[in-house]
Structure formats: C-alpha cells, structure tokens
Design a protein around this motif. Sequence first.
Motif, PDB file in Angstrom:
ATOM      1  N   ARG A  15     -25.205 -33.734   8.147  1.00 54.29           N
ATOM      2  CA  ARG A  15     -25.611 -33.269   9.465  1.00 54.29           C
ATOM      3  C   ARG A  15     -27.136 -33.289   9.563  1.00 54.29           C
ATOM      4  O   ARG A  15     -27.814 -32.591   8.807  1.00 54.29           O
ATOM      5  CB  ARG A  15     -25.106 -31.847   9.666  1.00 54.29           C
ATOM      6  CG  ARG A  15     -24.778 -31.505  11.079  1.00 54.29           C
ATOM      7  CD  ARG A  15     -24.083 -30.192  11.177  1.00 54.29           C
ATOM      8  NE  ARG A  15     -24.909 -29.139  10.591  1.00 54.29           N
ATOM      9  CZ  ARG A  15     -24.517 -27.894  10.458  1.00 54.29           C
ATOM     10  NH1 ARG A  15     -23.331 -27.538  10.828  1.00 54.29           N
ATOM     11  NH2 ARG A  15     -25.306 -27.003   9.927  1.00 54.29           N
TER      12      ARG A  15
ATOM     13  N   CYS B 240     -24.359 -42.262  14.244  1.00 54.51           N
ATOM     14  CA  CYS B 240     -23.396 -41.296  13.715  1.00 54.51           C
ATOM     15  C   CYS B 240     -23.523 -40.025  14.544  1.00 54.51           C
ATOM     16  O   CYS B 240     -24.467 -39.265  14.383  1.00 54.51           O
ATOM     17  CB  CYS B 240     -23.697 -41.017  12.238  1.00 54.51           C
ATOM     18  SG  CYS B 240     -22.564 -39.843  11.480  1.00 54.51           S
ATOM     19  N   ARG B 241     -22.578 -39.834  15.446  1.00 48.39           N
ATOM     20  CA  ARG B 241     -22.648 -38.687  16.361  1.00 48.39           C
ATOM     21  C   ARG B 241     -22.184 -37.384  15.694  1.00 48.39           C
ATOM     22  O   ARG B 241     -22.722 -36.333  15.945  1.00 48.39           O
ATOM     23  CB  ARG B 241     -21.808 -38.958  17.597  1.00 48.39           C
ATOM     24  CG  ARG B 241     -22.245 -40.169  18.370  1.00 48.39           C
ATOM     25  CD  ARG B 241     -23.420 -39.849  19.272  1.00 48.39           C
ATOM     26  NE  ARG B 241     -23.764 -41.033  20.043  1.00 48.39           N
ATOM     27  CZ  ARG B 241     -24.961 -41.582  20.042  1.00 48.39           C
ATOM     28  NH1 ARG B 241     -25.921 -41.065  19.321  1.00 48.39           N
ATOM     29  NH2 ARG B 241     -25.211 -42.651  20.762  1.00 48.39           N
ATOM     30  N   ASP B 242     -21.150 -37.477  14.886  1.00 45.50           N
ATOM     31  CA  ASP B 242     -20.671 -36.282  14.194  1.00 45.50           C
ATOM     32  C   ASP B 242     -20.030 -36.725  12.886  1.00 45.50           C
ATOM     33  O   ASP B 242     -19.376 -37.743  12.820  1.00 45.50           O
ATOM     34  CB  ASP B 242     -19.695 -35.476  15.048  1.00 45.50           C
ATOM     35  CG  ASP B 242     -18.498 -36.292  15.508  1.00 45.50           C
ATOM     36  OD1 ASP B 242     -18.505 -37.526  15.356  1.00 45.50           O
ATOM     37  OD2 ASP B 242     -17.546 -35.695  16.026  1.00 45.50           O
ATOM     38  N   SER B 243     -20.278 -35.954  11.857  1.00 52.79           N
ATOM     39  CA  SER B 243     -19.771 -36.307  10.542  1.00 52.79           C
ATOM     40  C   SER B 243     -19.432 -35.031   9.780  1.00 52.79           C
ATOM     41  O   SER B 243     -20.197 -34.076   9.813  1.00 52.79           O
ATOM     42  CB  SER B 243     -20.837 -37.093   9.760  1.00 52.79           C
ATOM     43  OG  SER B 243     -20.454 -37.215   8.406  1.00 52.79           O
ATOM     44  N   PRO B 244     -18.301 -35.017   9.085  1.00 52.06           N
ATOM     45  CA  PRO B 244     -17.985 -33.853   8.265  1.00 52.06           C
ATOM     46  C   PRO B 244     -18.769 -33.861   6.943  1.00 52.06           C
ATOM     47  O   PRO B 244     -18.720 -32.904   6.197  1.00 52.06           O
ATOM     48  CB  PRO B 244     -16.486 -34.000   8.005  1.00 52.06           C
ATOM     49  CG  PRO B 244     -16.231 -35.470   8.103  1.00 52.06           C
ATOM     50  CD  PRO B 244     -17.215 -35.990   9.111  1.00 52.06           C
ATOM     51  N   TYR B 245     -19.507 -34.942   6.666  1.00 50.96           N
ATOM     52  CA  TYR B 245     -20.171 -35.091   5.373  1.00 50.96           C
ATOM     53  C   TYR B 245     -21.664 -34.829   5.400  1.00 50.96           C
ATOM     54  O   TYR B 245     -22.247 -34.412   4.412  1.00 50.96           O
ATOM     55  CB  TYR B 245     -19.913 -36.491   4.817  1.00 50.96           C
ATOM     56  CG  TYR B 245     -18.449 -36.815   4.821  1.00 50.96           C
ATOM     57  CD1 TYR B 245     -17.576 -36.135   3.976  1.00 50.96           C
ATOM     58  CD2 TYR B 245     -17.925 -37.750   5.687  1.00 50.96           C
ATOM     59  CE1 TYR B 245     -16.218 -36.399   3.998  1.00 50.96           C
ATOM     60  CE2 TYR B 245     -16.568 -38.027   5.713  1.00 50.96           C
ATOM     61  CZ  TYR B 245     -15.719 -37.350   4.862  1.00 50.96           C
ATOM     62  OH  TYR B 245     -14.378 -37.605   4.886  1.00 50.96           O
TER      63      TYR B 245
ATOM     64  N   THR C 252     -26.120 -31.715   3.515  1.00 44.67           N
ATOM     65  CA  THR C 252     -24.979 -32.365   2.878  1.00 44.67           C
ATOM     66  C   THR C 252     -24.207 -31.340   2.058  1.00 44.67           C
ATOM     67  O   THR C 252     -24.627 -30.197   1.912  1.00 44.67           O
ATOM     68  CB  THR C 252     -25.434 -33.509   1.955  1.00 44.67           C
ATOM     69  OG1 THR C 252     -26.277 -32.970   0.940  1.00 44.67           O
ATOM     70  CG2 THR C 252     -26.183 -34.585   2.724  1.00 44.67           C
TER      71      THR C 252
END
Length: 193
Positions: free
Chosen positions: A19, A12-17, A39
């Motif tokens: 970090r 998972c390189r980037d996630s809005p949910y 989160t």
Amino acid sequence: MEALSEVKLGPCRDSPYLRPLRIHYTQNGTRKHWDFMQTHDSVSILIFNTTRQSFVLVKQFRPAVYMCECARRGIMPTVDTASKDCSPQSLVAGELLPASAGVTYELCAGIVDKSDLSLQEIAKEEVLEECGYNVSVGNLQKITSYRPRWLQQEGTEAYRRGTNRHTPTVCAGEPSAADYWAAGGECRGHRRS
C-alpha cells in the motif's frame, strides 16, 4: 512456467500485499512529506532434505523481477498512474524478454498475513504449497527475525524510495522423502530445485 505472452503494465489501484502511503510532517519548522510503501512481514524457510542431504530451493517466475529487467533495458511502457481510466499498456511482442529474465531461485517464503497463525504455522503452509513437503509445525524451528540491512542504510535506493522496514523471519526444517506430498509444489507454479 516459461511461456510468457500478452504482458501488460497498468496502475495498481488496490492490493492486499502493498500500500503506497504518504506521511506529512514538520521537521525543524519546515513542512514536508515522504512517500513510502507499506508491506507485510514475511517468513522464509531454510529447508534441508535429510534423505537427499541437500537444501531445497524454489524456482519461480517473479513479475517484479521481470519488469525491473524490462525497465533496465528500456522496454517498459510509461503508465499514467494519476488517470482514473488508465488501461494497462502492452509491451510490444517483439520486445518481450524471455520469462527466464524474471525467474529466481530462492528460499521457500511467504507473507505473514494471517494473524490467527503462528510464524511456524505460516511456514508449514508455505513449505507444503511451494515445495510439497508436509512438515509438522514441531519440525520447524525459528532461527531469527531481523531488519534487512539494505532497508536501514541511509543513501541506499530502498531507503530513498521509501520501502517500509518490514521484518522477515527465517525458520528451518528438515523434511525427508517420506514428508513429500505430491499435491504441493509444482502444481502451484513453483518448482523445487
């Protein structure tokens, strides 16, 4: 919702949910670091249908629950998260678990990710999206906000792994059959139970 195929696992390189972060610090003269996951806060809604005289739960497939069950059974592929060009690894078709391994029954809920909306407004959107009830904000009452005990206890897996201490909020609402709006709920992959 129960058909599952072509399951692949990748970094998972980037996630809005969520970090992943690392804190660097000195404690008692010793330089240390600790990894943790940032989160969003969340809101859960306890829904009581006044017409049916019953609570409303959401039945949905949770990919993380599914993958934890795969890991528990030893069928999760290894993923090189350090490599920039790592492509997702497939689970072998013959080893796939049924989708029911990742299905949960839970309160209607959502993340608090819209700073321009109140908790009750976010709760209203979630109740409509997941359950199909068009409940007014005035009919949603905040019960409490809390810190989950399992995230606070030293020695627990979540504490050791560094899950951040997000704050869930619980609201309650009492829709009736008249509040049901068919375009919500099941059309979004959720089922009311």
